[in-house]
Scaffold this motif. Structure first.
Motif, PDB file in Angstrom:
ATOM      1  N   THR A  40       2.171  -6.802  11.641  1.00 14.47           N
ATOM      2  CA  THR A  40       1.152  -7.050  12.909  1.00 14.47           C
ATOM      3  C   THR A  40       0.088  -7.912  12.305  1.00 14.47           C
ATOM      4  O   THR A  40      -0.514  -8.961  13.120  1.00 14.47           O
ATOM      5  CB  THR A  40       0.242  -5.570  13.212  1.00 14.47           C
ATOM      6  N   GLU A  41      -0.302  -7.718  11.016  1.00 15.75           N
ATOM      7  CA  GLU A  41      -1.488  -8.727  10.572  1.00 15.75           C
ATOM      8  C   GLU A  41      -1.133 -10.137  10.655  1.00 15.75           C
ATOM      9  O   GLU A  41      -1.723 -11.095  10.844  1.00 15.75           O
ATOM     10  CB  GLU A  41      -1.778  -8.195   9.130  1.00 15.75           C
ATOM     11  N   SER A  78       0.891  -1.192   0.254  1.00 17.14           N
ATOM     12  CA  SER A  78       0.100  -0.044   0.112  1.00 17.14           C
ATOM     13  C   SER A  78       0.784   1.097  -0.016  1.00 17.14           C
ATOM     14  O   SER A  78       1.616   1.433   0.908  1.00 17.14           O
ATOM     15  CB  SER A  78      -1.028  -0.012   1.119  1.00 17.14           C
ATOM     16  N   PRO A 130       5.813   1.029   5.733  1.00 14.70           N
ATOM     17  CA  PRO A 130       4.705   1.170   6.390  1.00 14.70           C
ATOM     18  C   PRO A 130       3.891  -0.333   5.898  1.00 14.70           C
ATOM     19  O   PRO A 130       3.144  -0.710   6.816  1.00 14.70           O
ATOM     20  CB  PRO A 130       3.887   2.250   5.669  1.00 14.70           C
ATOM     21  N   SER A 131       3.974  -0.641   4.491  1.00 16.64           N
ATOM     22  CA  SER A 131       3.382  -1.935   4.179  1.00 16.64           C
ATOM     23  C   SER A 131       3.750  -3.139   5.122  1.00 16.64           C
ATOM     24  O   SER A 131       3.121  -3.856   5.605  1.00 16.64           O
ATOM     25  CB  SER A 131       3.589  -2.346   2.823  1.00 16.64           C
ATOM     26  N   SER A 141       5.268  -3.088   8.009  1.00 20.20           N
ATOM     27  CA  SER A 141       4.841  -3.110   9.590  1.00 20.20           C
ATOM     28  C   SER A 141       3.704  -3.386   9.704  1.00 20.20           C
ATOM     29  O   SER A 141       3.264  -4.209  10.556  1.00 20.20           O
ATOM     30  CB  SER A 141       5.518  -1.660  10.204  1.00 20.20           C
ATOM     31  N   LYS A 142       2.841  -2.793   8.840  1.00 23.12           N
ATOM     32  CA  LYS A 142       1.399  -3.544   8.756  1.00 23.12           C
ATOM     33  C   LYS A 142       1.221  -4.740   8.626  1.00 23.12           C
ATOM     34  O   LYS A 142       0.571  -5.454   9.354  1.00 23.12           O
ATOM     35  CB  LYS A 142       0.654  -2.483   7.797  1.00 23.12           C
TER      36      LYS A 142
END
Lengths: 365, 513
Positions: free
Chosen positions: B121-122, B108, B114-115, B117-118
């Protein structure tokens, strides 16, 4: 099952390709303000309606048969021999040495000796890049094209420093002795009382050697175990390895046969036509051989047909250059178009034909 | 029941030229179930899944997801519709980390971190939800095949897949890894995911699915509740006739040793030792099976014995030592002259030349043999063609047309051409690799019968297969290979999958007991 009948693949596809190339060429000729119909007439008249035209055409055809067969044999082993030029040049050197330094009693013996020398020299010249490919993995396309330049240098050296007669300004060997001169088609026709046929045309008996080479290559590729191994290696390296086909050996042999065929072109040009060794006698035939092999689908009969077509284009092109304002360069463009359409773009023709035959099959059931 | 099926296909048809790959396929898969699709190779399973995933466009038919009609022009649309696919051959970037592979194609924004680290978590959430633990920072090439498959599943879940399609997922797994996979799949089902499992292994269908659809020649022949059916019924539905699932053979009567291998070692071109001091014996009249997960040296063993990879050690055939150097006296043709026939693991890459006609392939490797020569210079093509036609009839190759190109035969018929070539030379020793890989059930039966018949003639047979069932049912004695070593010998009758699974995973014999 194969989608198209075999005859469509072998005959119709190349014919359509040639027709498309001719059509584009016609547009080009129109664009420079000449009449394509007149040009075609001139080409056909100058080549096919005069025996001398035939004599020239078959002379070129002989070269293209040799180089076309050479490229085909390498193609069967999945090797791309673009070193035909160099192999032919070195073959020419072989012819010259044999014709100049061995006192031949008669041309029949001389042509055998010259053929062997030409083949041997071409074989060695192709063998070096073949060895580098087989043993060292140097790509054959790169090495053979570099060997073309080396061959040109070697030929230059021999003609300027070794074979040039004293006092001559021309980088060419001395004339070969008369006993080595090959009978031309004119000589042959005279035997049958047609003294005016094929007048001053360069076609000579080496044309028949080229035809013999077609037959020999057919037997080699399709009938002999060696040809079987060449084709097997060309189609699948891992499978060949499994079957105990030795890749190094087959690469060497295929390339050396290819080089020998290229070398033999020189009996036509050097012994047959110029009767001495000159610079640039190959005139690009080594490269035309690639187009001939592509168009002829690497089959000896196809190569023969394609070589005739290119012989026609060469001779017809010379006629155009002579009698019209169409520049010599445009003829090269026309030849290039034929190469483009028959070689690179044959898929473009094949795909719509295949879908046509597919819909035909569907309609049937 | 008012619940909409998770996915429904209505009258899907697809043809490639004259070949109808799918014909009026109708299938309803209810949410929260595992639905098996079983069929022989070429039955049209893969085509159907490719249509579902947007690789092919169906000629006719409709697709519904959750009761809504959708069209799937490409894989992006399939992902958007909640369909995830785990391919037989993983589509992972080998030198990327797990996390990077999962994000690949679903980033994204223009910046990567950012993608990532997102995703991290997911991924942690998914891992705890479905018990799919993987180290997000591990590099793909460093982790095992089972783990790589998990990454593929996670990739699909990360993209919010509700329907997961798995294409032959156990082909590359050890039995233990396969068990683990099925535990994961059951867990996913509990969480409400819908799973479509494509396989040709009857046992997997019986063990793990709720419903099963059988495909044959492009048509859906039946959809059944798994509990209401049996392997025999499914096999009959797949092939269209009764088939024997067990190999019918009498006990072996081994006599003198034919192949004796002592301390065989082999190092490949990259300097990796592939075979480590292998010693084994194959006697006349017996089938020795070598089990193991693919890539543990079985292929190399065949290559060495077949004469196209050099090795060190001692190999004797009927008491006399053979040259292991791959020079002229030790190459494939020399091996054939000694009476070592070889059915290679990959018939399309090695065993056949796909562009050659059947008759040309029927003498491949034996093309320099006197029997195939018309004279000193040429091959006797007419005689070869004639003989090939007879051979094809004897081995039930369809169609028995020697002028047909090898690539135009089905997998089973291709294998029969190879088998006919090797068996009919009447060899002393037959090397067989993966004899029934990609071969339909009907042909498997025939191929097994031929191998047993050769054994009964008193020939020695070395069988390598990654299908444990095949080794267990076909061989008279078996060894397990792991990491280039022989882990131990077993009698197929006195062992079990658990024990073999441990051996295949490299757990030593002592620990296995």
């Amino acid at each position: 099952m194969d989608i198209m009948p075999k005859w469509v693949d072998i005959i119709v596809v190349p014919l359509i390709s040639v027709f498309l190339a001719a059509f584009l060429s016609a547009l080009l000729i129109l664009a420079i303000g000449e009449s394509p119909i007149a040009a075609l007439n001139l080409m056909i008249e100058g080549t096919l309606f005069r025996s001398a035209g035939w004599g020239y055409m078959l002379y070129y055809t002989t070269n293209f048969i040799f180089t076309g067969l050479a490229v085909s044999v390498a193609f069967h082993a999945a090797l791309f021999n673009i070193g035909g030029e160099g192999q032919a040049m070195i073959g020419g050197l072989g012819v010259a040495l044999v014709c100049l330094f061995i006192p031949w009693p008669h041309w029949t013996l001389a042509i055998i000796g010259a053929s062997v020398a030409a083949a041997l020299f071409g074989m060695i010249w192709a063998g070096l890049p073949a060895y580098l490919q087989a043993k060292r993995g140097s790509h054959i396309v790169i090495t053979t094209i570099m060997f073309n330049f080396i061959a040109a240098g070697v030929l230059n050296f021999f003609l300027v420093d070794v074979l040039k007669p004293k006092g001559s300004m021309d980088p060419a060997s001395a004339n070969f002795p008369a006993t080595t001169h090959l009978p031309t088609f004119q000589d042959l026709a005279s035997l049958f009382g047609f003294e005016k046929a094929f007048r001053s045309a360069p076609a000579n008996v080496s044309f028949f050697i080229a035809l013999l080479a077609c037959v020999a290559v057919w037997y080699l590729i399709w009938r002999s175990p060696l040809g079987y191994e060449i084709r097997a290696l060309g189609k699948s390296g891992p499978a060949a390895r499994y079957a105990g086909v030795r890749p190094v050996k087959i690469i060497m042999i295929a390339m050396m046969i290819s080089g020998a065929l290229c070398g033999m072109m020189a009996i036509n040009t050097t012994q047959g036509e110029s009767e001495r060794l000159i610079l640039n006698f190959t005139e690009g035939a080594g490269f035309i051989g690639i187009a001939v092999a592509l168009m002829g689908r690497s089959h000896p009969f196809g190569v023969l047909m394609a070589a005739l077509l290119f012989g026609f284009l060469y001779q017809g092109g010379a006629e155009l250059a002579l009698w019209t304002k169409i520049p010599r360069e445009l003829i090269v463009v026309i030849q290039a178009l034929v190469i483009l359409f028959t070689g690179a773009l044959s898929l473009m023709v094949r795909a719509p034909l295949e879908s046509f035959f597919m819909s035909l099959q569907k309609a049937k059931g | 029941m008012t619940e909409n099926p998770a996915i429904e296909l209505r009258k899907i048809s697809k043809s490639f030229g004259p070949v109808q790959a799918n014909k009026d396929i109708t299938i309803r898969v209810m949410p929260g179930t595992i639905h098996g699709i079983i069929g022989e190779n070429g039955a049209g399973k893969s085509t159907l899944m490719s249509i579902l995933y947007g690789f092919y466009k169906a000629d006719a038919g409709e697709i519904f997801v959750d009761g809504k009609k959708i069209s799937i022009p490409d894989s992006q649309a399939a992902i958007a519709a909640g369909i995830g696919m785990v391919f037989q051959h993983f589509k992972l970037v080998e030198n990327f980390s797990v996390l990077e592979n999962i994000v690949l194609g679903a980033e994204s924004g223009a910046l990567l971190s950012p993608s990532l680290s997102k995703a991290r978590t997911e991924l942690a959430a998914l891992a705890s939800e479905y018990e799919l633990n993987v180290d997000p920072d591990a590099i793909i090439e460093d982790i095992g095949v089972g783990m790589q498959q998990r990454v593929e599943i996670l990739k699909a879940l990360y993209r919010q897949a509700k329907i997961l399609i798995l294409d032959e997922p156990t082909g590359v797994l050890t039995p233990a890894e396969a068990d683990q996979l099925f535990r994961i799949l059951k867990r996913l089902r509990e969480e409400g995911k819908t799973i479509i499992l494509i396989t040709h292994k009857l046992r997997e269908i019986m063990d793990s699915t709720d419903t099963v659809s059988v495909m044959r020649q492009g048509e859906m022949t039946a959809t059944l509740k798994t509990n209401d059916t049996s392997p025999e019924d499914l096999a009959e539905l797949m092939v269209g006739r009764k088939v024997l699932l067990r190999v019918d053979k009498t006990p072996a009567k081994p006599t003198k040793p034919v192949l004796e291998i002592k301390n065989l070692s082999m190092v490949d071109d990259f300097g990796v030792q592939r075979l480590k001091n292998i010693s084994l014996t194959v006697k006349a009249g017996e089938i020795l099976g070598i089990a193991g997960v693919a890539g543990n040296g079985q292929s190399e063993l065949l290559e060495v014995l077949g004469g196209y990879s050099a090795a060190t050690g001692v190999v004797k055939l009927n008491g006399s030592e053979i040259d292991l150097s791959t020079s002229v006296s030790g190459d494939g043709q020399a091996r054939r002259a000694l009476g070592i026939a070889h059915v290679p693991e990959d018939r399309q890459r090695e065993g056949l030349i796909m562009d050659f006609m059947a008759w040309e392939n029927a003498v491949f490797g034996y093309h320099r043999d006197k029997s195939n020569q018309a004279n000193r210079f040429f091959m006797d093509n007419n005689a070869i063609r004639k003989e090939t036609e007879e051979k094809m009839k004897r081995f039930d190759v369809r169609p028995p047309n020697p002028k047909l190109t090898a690539k135009n035969f089905s997998g089973g018929n291709q294998q029969k051409i190879v088998l006919a070539r090797e068996i009919e030379r009447n060899p002393n020793l037959l090397l067989v690799g993966q004899p029934t890989r990609g071969v339909d059930i009907g042909a498997i039966e025939f191929i097994h019968q031929q191998i047993v018949a050769l054994r009964d003639q008193g020939k020695a047979i070395l069988l390598i297969s990654v299908e444990l069932d095949e080794i267990l049912s076909l061989s008279d004695r078996m060894v397990v290979m792991f990491d280039g070593k022989i882990m131990g010998e077993r009698q197929p009758a006195n062992t079990n999958e658990k024990e073999l699974g441990l051996l295949m995973a490299g757990v030593s014999e002592k620990a296995a007991q």
